[in-house]
Design a protein around this motif. Structure first.
Motif, PDB file in Angstrom:
ATOM      1  N   ASP A   7       0.847  -1.189   0.000  1.00  0.00           N
ATOM      2  CA  ASP A   7       0.000   0.000   0.000  1.00  0.00           C
ATOM      3  C   ASP A   7       0.888   1.247   0.000  1.00  0.00           C
ATOM      4  O   ASP A   7       1.563   1.534   0.985  1.00  0.00           O
ATOM      5  CB  ASP A   7      -0.890  -0.005   1.244  1.00  0.00           C
ATOM      6  CG  ASP A   7      -1.826   1.189   1.320  1.00  0.00           C
ATOM      7  OD1 ASP A   7      -1.487   2.276   0.815  1.00  0.00           O
ATOM      8  OD2 ASP A   7      -2.904   1.035   1.908  1.00  0.00           O
ATOM      9  N   HIS A   9       0.238   4.376   0.236  1.00  0.00           N
ATOM     10  CA  HIS A   9      -0.117   5.390   1.233  1.00  0.00           C
ATOM     11  C   HIS A   9       0.420   5.006   2.613  1.00  0.00           C
ATOM     12  O   HIS A   9       0.902   5.864   3.356  1.00  0.00           O
ATOM     13  CB  HIS A   9      -1.632   5.610   1.246  1.00  0.00           C
ATOM     14  CG  HIS A   9      -2.144   6.035  -0.096  1.00  0.00           C
ATOM     15  ND1 HIS A   9      -1.886   7.280  -0.634  1.00  0.00           N
ATOM     16  CD2 HIS A   9      -2.855   5.365  -1.028  1.00  0.00           C
ATOM     17  CE1 HIS A   9      -2.435   7.361  -1.829  1.00  0.00           C
ATOM     18  NE2 HIS A   9      -3.022   6.209  -2.094  1.00  0.00           N
ATOM     19  N   GLU A  10       0.354   3.714   2.922  1.00  0.00           N
ATOM     20  CA  GLU A  10       0.928   3.230   4.164  1.00  0.00           C
ATOM     21  C   GLU A  10       2.454   3.414   4.140  1.00  0.00           C
ATOM     22  O   GLU A  10       3.061   3.819   5.132  1.00  0.00           O
ATOM     23  CB  GLU A  10       0.581   1.761   4.387  1.00  0.00           C
ATOM     24  CG  GLU A  10       1.097   1.205   5.692  1.00  0.00           C
ATOM     25  CD  GLU A  10       0.626  -0.223   5.927  1.00  0.00           C
ATOM     26  OE1 GLU A  10       0.245  -0.515   7.067  1.00  0.00           O
ATOM     27  OE2 GLU A  10       0.652  -1.039   4.979  1.00  0.00           O
ATOM     28  N   ARG A  40       6.774  12.153  -3.685  1.00  0.00           N
ATOM     29  CA  ARG A  40       6.170  12.441  -2.375  1.00  0.00           C
ATOM     30  C   ARG A  40       7.077  12.055  -1.210  1.00  0.00           C
ATOM     31  O   ARG A  40       6.943  12.610  -0.126  1.00  0.00           O
ATOM     32  CB  ARG A  40       4.806  11.769  -2.282  1.00  0.00           C
ATOM     33  CG  ARG A  40       3.811  12.471  -3.235  1.00  0.00           C
ATOM     34  CD  ARG A  40       2.431  11.948  -3.178  1.00  0.00           C
ATOM     35  NE  ARG A  40       1.867  12.014  -1.834  1.00  0.00           N
ATOM     36  CZ  ARG A  40       0.723  11.434  -1.514  1.00  0.00           C
ATOM     37  NH1 ARG A  40       0.027  10.782  -2.432  1.00  0.00           N
ATOM     38  NH2 ARG A  40       0.258  11.515  -0.290  1.00  0.00           N
TER      39      ARG A  40
END
Length: 93
Positions: A7, A9-10, A40
């Motif tokens: 994931d 985002h994790e 990011r």
């Protein structure tokens, strides 16, 4: 300690919570491109960690342009991956 997730985002949350020594990034991820993830990462506490990029396409120029430390092309064997990881970690010592 090794943290692993599929994931993105994790992964970004972990990169902001912990200061990583190394980040291994497969550009094929669900929900967020690996390249967007790499960009990011610069906004996290782990922004200085070397990033080892793994891709099935020859995207080494993209990895270099984004400031990633190393690039390996799939398929990559465990021994080659270990050599790359060791080299990147020894450069941080």
């Amino acid at each position: 300690r090794v943290l692993a997730t599929s994931d993105p985002h994790e992964g970004l949350a972990w990169a902001d919570r912990f200061i990583a020594d190394l980040i291994v990034l497969d550009v094929s991820m669900p929900d967020l491109s690996g390249w967007a993830f790499a960009v990011r990462l610069r906004e996290t506490r782990s922004k200085r960690a070397p990033v080892l990029v793994i891709s099935g396409r020859d995207e080494s120029e993209v990895a270099e342009a984004l400031g990633c430390a190393a690039f390996v092309h799939k398929p990559v064997g465990a021994s080659e991956l270990q050599l790359r990881v060791d080299a990147l970690l020894s450069n941080r010592a």
